[in-house]
Design a protein around this motif. Structure first.
Motif, short mmCIF file in Angstrom:
data_model
loop_
_atom_site.label_atom_id
_atom_site.label_comp_id
_atom_site.label_asym_id
_atom_site.label_seq_id
_atom_site.Cartn_x
_atom_site.Cartn_y
_atom_site.Cartn_z
N HIS A 54 -1.21 1.01 3.65
CA HIS A 54 -2.09 -0.24 3.42
C HIS A 54 -1.49 -1.07 4.22
O HIS A 54 -0.80 -1.84 3.22
N SER A 55 -1.92 -1.71 5.22
CA SER A 55 -1.23 -2.55 5.81
C SER A 55 -1.64 -2.78 7.42
O SER A 55 -2.36 -2.13 7.94
N GLU B 84 -0.55 -3.72 10.07
CA GLU B 84 0.29 -2.80 11.35
C GLU B 84 -0.52 -1.49 11.43
O GLU B 84 0.49 -1.30 12.15
N THR B 85 -0.70 -0.69 10.03
CA THR B 85 -0.69 0.59 10.28
C THR B 85 -2.44 0.92 11.07
O THR B 85 -2.57 2.13 11.76
N ASP C 151 -7.07 0.94 6.17
CA ASP C 151 -7.35 0.64 5.32
C ASP C 151 -7.96 1.66 3.88
O ASP C 151 -8.85 2.07 3.98
#
Length: 223
Positions: A34-35, A37-38, A41
């Motif tokens: 969960h970020s 950048e990835t 969500d």
């Protein structure tokens, strides 16, 4: 640089739910996935299948699902029910045997990731599933290819049944009772089956080797 008067389209965020009966595993996955950048969500992380279905954010784009939740519901049932509502499934497991992988993929999962793999491997599987593409790591693909290419020992129906029962932990006497035959006949079935496996280069000459092969073949659960 983008040309004047044009705007770059934002990359869609993939809404993901996690289901694993170990909270420590869930917390680690949430931290790794969960970020911004990835592009992931993580909107739900639950320890039960029922909790996922009742979650306010469900359905999602991709569900990352533990292979063996202790709820008595086959993983195939879960994967098919997700597919029916347009949600892709990626299965994770600490058991990466060929029978587990095959069962998950045949049910419709778009990815299988062993828990020994890195979060980056899971990210690739999630993104592939969100794009409606199947993904397996190179190692799992090689293992599955080797398994499906294995020669057939040509066991008879009774030989196979005796071997499966014996591999599952039953004694010769118990197998004979189950098959309504004599102990000598069961010994003969098992001896012939082992010889046929030996002839194609597979050693099941001990109880341990037989059990390992039974797990690979899907006769036995790895648990």
């Amino acid at each position: 640089m983008a040309p004047p008067n044009t705007r770059e389209e934002p990359v869609p965020v993939i809404r993901v739910a996690l289901v694993d009966d170990h909270r420590l595993v869930l917390d680690g996955l949430v931290a790794g996935l969960h970020s911004p950048e990835t592009g992931i969500d993580v909107v739900a992380s639950e320890t039960t299948w029922g909790a996922l279905l009742n979650h306010a954010q469900f359905p999602v784009d991709v569900v990352v699902l533990d292979l063996r939740l202790e709820d008595g519901i086959p993983v195939g049932t879960k994967v098919r029910s997700l597919a029916a509502i347009g949600t892709a499934a990626v299965v994770i497991s600490r058991h990466a045997d060929t029978s587990s992988i095959t069962a998950a993929l045949q049910a419709g999962a778009l990815g299988f990731v062993a828990k020994t793999e890195s979060v980056s491997e899971l990210l690739v599987a999630i993104r592939s599933a969100a794009a409606h593409q199947r993904y397996l790591s190179p190692a799992l693909t090689a293992a599955l290819t080797e398994f499906t290419a294995a020669p057939d020992p040509g066991l008879g129906k009774q030989e196979l049944r005796a071997l499966v029962l014996y591999a599952g932990g039953r004694s010769i006497k118990e197998v004979a009772v189950d098959m309504t035959t004599t102990e000598e006949t069961v010994k003969s079935y098992i001896k012939r089956a082992r010889r046929k496996y030996r002839d194609i280069g597979i050693d099941v000459g001990t109880r341990i080797l037989l059990r390992r092969h039974g797990i690979r073949e899907g006769w036995l659960s790895p648990e």
